[in-house]
Write an enzyme that holds these catalytic residues in place. Structure first.
Site, mmCIF file in Angstrom:
data_model
loop_
_atom_site.group_PDB
_atom_site.id
_atom_site.type_symbol
_atom_site.label_atom_id
_atom_site.label_comp_id
_atom_site.label_asym_id
_atom_site.label_seq_id
_atom_site.Cartn_x
_atom_site.Cartn_y
_atom_site.Cartn_z
ATOM 1 N N ARG A 125 -4.350 -0.092 3.847
ATOM 2 C CA ARG A 125 -3.759 1.237 3.665
ATOM 3 C C ARG A 125 -4.417 2.046 2.545
ATOM 4 O O ARG A 125 -4.825 3.187 2.772
ATOM 5 C CB ARG A 125 -2.245 1.144 3.447
ATOM 6 C CG ARG A 125 -1.450 0.914 4.728
ATOM 7 C CD ARG A 125 -1.609 -0.475 5.317
ATOM 8 N NE ARG A 125 -1.255 -1.539 4.394
ATOM 9 C CZ ARG A 125 -1.650 -2.806 4.477
ATOM 10 N NH1 ARG A 125 -2.461 -3.186 5.437
ATOM 11 N NH2 ARG A 125 -1.275 -3.713 3.601
ATOM 12 N N CYS A 179 6.603 -1.494 2.827
ATOM 13 C CA CYS A 179 5.329 -1.230 2.142
ATOM 14 C C CYS A 179 5.395 0.201 1.644
ATOM 15 O O CYS A 179 5.625 1.124 2.437
ATOM 16 C CB CYS A 179 4.154 -1.395 3.109
ATOM 17 S SG CYS A 179 2.557 -0.845 2.434
ATOM 18 N N THR A 195 2.891 2.067 0.216
ATOM 19 C CA THR A 195 1.710 2.866 0.542
ATOM 20 C C THR A 195 1.763 3.390 1.966
ATOM 21 O O THR A 195 1.351 4.522 2.248
ATOM 22 C CB THR A 195 0.434 2.024 0.334
ATOM 23 O OG1 THR A 195 0.512 1.407 -0.954
ATOM 24 C CG2 THR A 195 -0.804 2.881 0.388
ATOM 25 N N THR A 252 0.063 1.596 -6.071
ATOM 26 C CA THR A 252 -1.354 1.496 -5.724
ATOM 27 C C THR A 252 -2.003 2.878 -5.861
ATOM 28 O O THR A 252 -1.321 3.908 -5.878
ATOM 29 C CB THR A 252 -1.553 1.040 -4.264
ATOM 30 O OG1 THR A 252 -0.986 2.028 -3.396
ATOM 31 C CG2 THR A 252 -0.902 -0.296 -4.001
ATOM 32 N N LYS A 281 -0.798 -11.449 -5.277
ATOM 33 C CA LYS A 281 -1.389 -11.869 -4.000
ATOM 34 C C LYS A 281 -2.041 -13.241 -4.126
ATOM 35 O O LYS A 281 -2.066 -14.020 -3.174
ATOM 36 C CB LYS A 281 -2.420 -10.841 -3.520
ATOM 37 C CG LYS A 281 -1.794 -9.539 -2.993
ATOM 38 C CD LYS A 281 -2.873 -8.573 -2.491
ATOM 39 C CE LYS A 281 -2.348 -7.191 -2.197
ATOM 40 N NZ LYS A 281 -1.752 -7.056 -0.858
ATOM 41 N N CYS A 307 5.279 -0.574 -5.580
ATOM 42 C CA CYS A 307 4.317 -1.395 -4.855
ATOM 43 C C CYS A 307 5.047 -2.702 -4.659
ATOM 44 O O CYS A 307 5.604 -3.244 -5.617
ATOM 45 C CB CYS A 307 3.050 -1.579 -5.684
ATOM 46 S SG CYS A 307 2.011 -2.896 -5.052
#
Lengths: 257, 257
Positions: free
Chosen positions: B66, B100, B102, B144, B184, B214
């Site tokens: 994204r 999400c 984004t 982000t 992550k 985020c």
């Protein structure tokens, strides 16, 4: 634990346009499917987002109580579970994982009537025990009354030459069931104390490992480190690992079987 | 936080046979949908399993990045997101939540082309700010690069008379982006240290609250208690609360709007 799996194959590193889709039957325990999906992500040896296992999850909790139905005093949840599998199949799922131990009582009915392969959580646990080198001795089993009565864990342990030790009726009433209830009530410190005692009692009775075969109990044990931690096999995590292995096989062969 | 919501209505306590089904568009961030579903369960004021919100979730991570698409150097994820919404609609979903931040850049396209109501995460955050009595001043925003560039949080804050403070370019490079990457990579202690610093820097610049916009950042902040905790608004949790409010309205009126 992800580290002990071999790296994803080249096939999976460059995923095809439509990699095999996993169907997750949830809604049985408010946190069970979310916990399963988190463990599915944690156990996947991925180096980027796109390498994770694609899934569709059905989380409809308006379904009759499973232990009550097994113990003979409640409506069967089978029609609602079949409705979930039908929705997952319609959405493109090629195999099913059930994020609830007790619901595996209906595994054979779901397999016959649902029209999709269904990974069995007790097979996943047996595979993880073998992977850990546990091929003999007695395995402790912490589960709902329904799962204990259903007997599918005990049968699968026996088929692999493993004995099974369950908590005494008194320990189930004062430790196991209150621990499960405390997780559902979001009281993890209490749940942890009770679940650790239940595990250590089984270990004291000769269990060389203890399977947490109710989706609430890993949440209780994992709340803090304890002497119980290295003894425990988390059935939810074992199922996640079996799904990752299924996905790897299905990606290679193009078959979901 | 669940305690501050009023109890479920009588309608929801005795759920109809087919209560409104929530569609969750996931697969954007390996843990984002699982975290959202856990928060949906945590925030629901339920006294038994059957009172939880029914959902179907689409978690297919084989979707273009994204932030790269927003910043103009990547394929659009819109077709894959629409494919997910179509699958959720087919399964019976009556409204969509996107797990999400984004991805909300495409909210208007998804709403127009997807054919279902879509709750907006930034509206959910604004509602939670108002509920906490925050109706003036500057709000810090941790997100982000794609979300910052998209501008939908800043626009919605401005529409409610709130200012917005974002991290400096240097802080984004040395704190925010490495914190997201550390989540992550499953390095929560590192992620926590970096994210707490990012929050405290925004607070030091005059932010009276900091929105974690985020899906990775709440996991970093919640890893341990810190001075940042009381300052933070978790956008994932805000969206879960908006979904619970949607479900309550839709259960009462029989309409999904």
């Amino acid at each position: 634990m992800a580290k002990s799996l071999p790296p994803m194959s080249a096939t999976a590193t460059t995923p095809p346009r439509n990699p095999p889709l996993l169907g997750v039957l949830g809604g049985m325990g408010p946190l069970a499917a979310a916990d399963f999906l988190a463990k599915l992500a944690e156990e996947t040896p991925a180096s980027r987002d796109q390498e994770h296992i694609p899934y569709v999850a059905w989380g409809v909790p308006q379904i009759p109580d499973r232990p009550a139905a097994i113990l003979g005093h409640g409506e069967s949840p089978l029609p609602q579970m079949l409705r979930g599998i039908a929705a997952l199949k319609q959405a493109g799922a090629q195999a099913i994982a059930i994020a609830c131990n007790t619901a595996h009582y209906w595994h054979d009915d779901l397999l016959r009537e649902g029209g999709l392969p269904i990974l069995h959580i007790a097979d996943a646990v047996c595979d993880l025990l073998a992977e850990r080198g546990i091929n003999a001795g007695n395995i402790g089993l912490i589960a709902t009354e329904g799962t204990l009565q259903a007997g599918f864990f005990q049968q699968r342990f026996a088929a692999r030459g493993l004995g099974c030790i369950v908590s005494s009726s008194e320990d189930r009433q004062r430790l196991v069931l209150p621990a499960i209830a405390a997780v559902k009530a979001n009281n993890l410190p209490l749940a942890h104390t009770l679940a650790v005692q239940a595990v250590m009692r089984l270990h004291g009775s000769g269990a060389c490992a203890v399977v947490l075969a109710c989706t609430e109990t890993p949440l209780a044990i994992d709340h803090a480190a304890s002497a119980a931690t290295p003894l425990c096999i988390d059935a939810t995590r074992a199922l996640a690992r079996a799904c990752i292995a299924w996905h790897r096989r299905a990606s290679k062969t193009g078959s979901a079987a």
